[in-house]
Design an enzyme around this catalytic site. Structure first.
Site, short mmCIF file in Angstrom:
data_model
loop_
_atom_site.label_atom_id
_atom_site.label_comp_id
_atom_site.label_asym_id
_atom_site.label_seq_id
_atom_site.Cartn_x
_atom_site.Cartn_y
_atom_site.Cartn_z
N GLN A 203 44.48 28.23 51.94
CA GLN A 203 45.72 27.47 51.81
C GLN A 203 45.97 26.65 53.08
O GLN A 203 46.38 25.49 53.02
CB GLN A 203 46.89 28.44 51.57
CG GLN A 203 48.22 27.75 51.40
CD GLN A 203 48.31 26.93 50.11
OE1 GLN A 203 48.02 27.44 49.04
NE2 GLN A 203 48.69 25.68 50.22
N CYS B 277 53.28 26.61 49.79
CA CYS B 277 51.97 26.95 49.20
C CYS B 277 52.06 27.07 47.67
O CYS B 277 51.06 26.95 46.99
CB CYS B 277 51.43 28.22 49.81
SG CYS B 277 52.55 29.64 49.69
N ARG C 261 43.81 21.97 47.27
CA ARG C 261 43.08 23.25 47.26
C ARG C 261 41.64 23.01 46.77
O ARG C 261 40.68 23.54 47.32
CB ARG C 261 43.77 24.28 46.34
CG ARG C 261 45.12 24.77 46.80
CD ARG C 261 45.06 25.59 48.07
NE ARG C 261 44.24 26.78 47.94
CZ ARG C 261 44.67 27.97 47.50
NH1 ARG C 261 45.94 28.12 47.18
NH2 ARG C 261 43.87 29.01 47.43
N ASP D 9 57.84 29.85 52.13
CA ASP D 9 57.05 30.62 51.17
C ASP D 9 58.03 31.57 50.47
O ASP D 9 59.16 31.76 50.94
CB ASP D 9 55.97 31.40 51.95
CG ASP D 9 55.03 32.17 51.04
OD1 ASP D 9 55.00 31.91 49.82
OD2 ASP D 9 54.30 33.06 51.56
N HIS E 187 45.96 33.70 54.69
CA HIS E 187 45.59 32.89 53.51
C HIS E 187 44.91 31.60 54.01
O HIS E 187 45.47 30.51 53.92
CB HIS E 187 46.86 32.59 52.70
CG HIS E 187 46.61 32.07 51.32
ND1 HIS E 187 45.36 31.96 50.75
CD2 HIS E 187 47.50 31.62 50.37
CE1 HIS E 187 45.48 31.48 49.52
NE2 HIS E 187 46.75 31.26 49.27
N1 NVA Z 1 53.16 35.10 50.50
C1 NVA Z 1 52.80 34.89 49.11
C2 NVA Z 1 51.81 33.77 48.99
C3 NVA Z 1 51.42 33.43 47.57
C4 NVA Z 1 50.40 32.33 47.49
C5 NVA Z 1 52.24 36.19 48.55
O1 NVA Z 1 51.42 36.82 49.22
O2 NVA Z 1 52.62 36.57 47.44
N1 CP Z 2 49.12 29.14 46.76
C1 CP Z 2 48.37 30.01 46.07
O1 CP Z 2 47.49 30.69 46.61
O2 CP Z 2 48.64 30.05 44.74
P1 CP Z 2 48.11 31.12 43.70
O3 CP Z 2 48.77 32.44 44.02
O4 CP Z 2 48.54 30.58 42.36
O5 CP Z 2 46.61 31.22 43.79
#
Ligand code: NVA
Ligand code: CP
Length: 312
Positions: free
Chosen positions: A130, A268, A296, A228, A127
């Site tokens: 982020q 995040c 962001r 997370d 990601h």
């Molecule tokens: N690890 C989480 C991050 C969300 C921004 C997911 O992938 O759902």
């Molecule tokens: N942190 C993040 O990516 O949030 P969303 O899933 O809301 O985009």
């Protein structure tokens, strides 16, 4: 074509430019250059999103461009049109495309066939938007005037919980790139996988993370504690088992007290209060979660502007 699929797709010099640009955009939000004037950028989602979708949509608008949000299920991709064809077709209309999907290989396949920059809006592996945001948020504190990346060297990050998830992977890459110390801590079965070791090696970065089952040892003297959700998008079938196994890794006041006295708490978001983090830690003065969320916008505007510059 320069894409942004993982943290290390920009060199250190380019990353510094992105942070400097993000700072100038944040300082004067509504007076940013119209770099995306007359351009249309797509946002293709295979998964849910609040921050990524809204911050990119607003950011594209603020840079003078036009955002188009696409839910994969409502496109022909959802009915089986190939990634290669979809990427070639969308490249004929759009000037850039942000993609949130499951397997990282789907993102890479889009990038292989695209004649526009592709930005990773989250995959199961990584990601990076982020992480650029999180680093910018730390730099605002460590080096408020020049957001100088050298101030990151030696800072200790403790990542707790699902140590094999996209955010843990992203932090491992980021820490190696910016010469930070990183300790990841979670239960056995959720330790960092070989894929992240391979990714470090592929980028000639040191395998400098340590992994421990002991959350107290992990957070000792940390400059920032990051966590997370324990159930990432796509892991819902394992929810019950994950919540049980990761319970000892909750970031609560007791654990936060073991880090440096001025350590930051980072996430995040979205957060699940009472699971990976307690509500009092989310609300504590050490928590910088909403600055991360705001940033962001500024960081992604800078990433898009840098990609336009590098591809021109
Ligand atoms: N690890 C989480 C991050 C969300 C921004 C997911 O992938 O759902
Ligand atoms: N942190 C993040 O990516 O949030 P969303 O899933 O809301 O985009």
């Amino acid at each position: 074509m320069q894409h942004f699929l993982k943290v290390t797709d920009f060199t250190l010099e380019q990353a510094q430019d992105v942070f400097s640009l993000a700072k100038s955009f944040k300082n004067d939000r509504f007076n940013t250059p119209t770099t995306l004037n007359k351009q249309s950028w797509g946002l293709l989602f295979y998964k849910s999103s609040t921050r990524t979708r809204v911050s990119f949509e607003v950011g594209i608008n603020e840079l003078g461009g036009h955002p188009i949000v696409l839910n994969s299920q409502q496109t022909q991709i959802g009915r089986g049109e190939s990634v290669a064809d979809s990427s070639k077709v969308l490249s004929r209309y759009l000037h850039g495309l942000i993609i949130r999907t499951f397997e990282h290989s789907i993102l890479k396949e889009f990038a292989e066939h695209a004649t526009m920059p592709i930005i990773n809006g989250l995959t199961d592996f990584n990601h990076p938007c982020q992480l650029y945001t999180d680093i910018f948020t730390l730099l605002e504190r460590y080096s408020p005037d020049s957001v100088d990346i050298s101030t990151l060297k030696g800072k200790k990050i403790a990542f707790l919980g699902d140590s094999a998830c996209n955010m843990a992977n992203s932090w491992i890459l980021t820490a190696a790139m910016f010469e930070m110390e990183i300790v990841v801590s979670g239960p056995d079965g959720y330790e960092p996988k070989q894929a992240i070791v391979d990714a470090l090696k592929a980028d000639d970065l040191p395998v400098n993370f340590t992994y421990t089952n002991d959350p107290k040892a992990a957070v000792k003297d940390a400059d920032a504690i990051y966590t997370d959700v324990w159930v990432s998008m796509g892991d819902e079938a394992e929810a019950e088992q994950r919540l049980k196994e990761m319970a000892p890794y909750q970031v609560n006041a007791e654990l936060l007290a073991l880090a440096k006295p001025d350590a930051y708490f980072m996430h995040c978001l979205p957060a699940h209060a009472g699971e990976e983090v307690s509500q009092d830690v989310l609300d504590s003065p050490q928590s910088i979660i909403f600055d991360e969320a705001e940033n962001r916008l500024h960081a992604q505007k800078a990433i898009m502007a840098k990609l336009v510059e590098l591809n021109s």
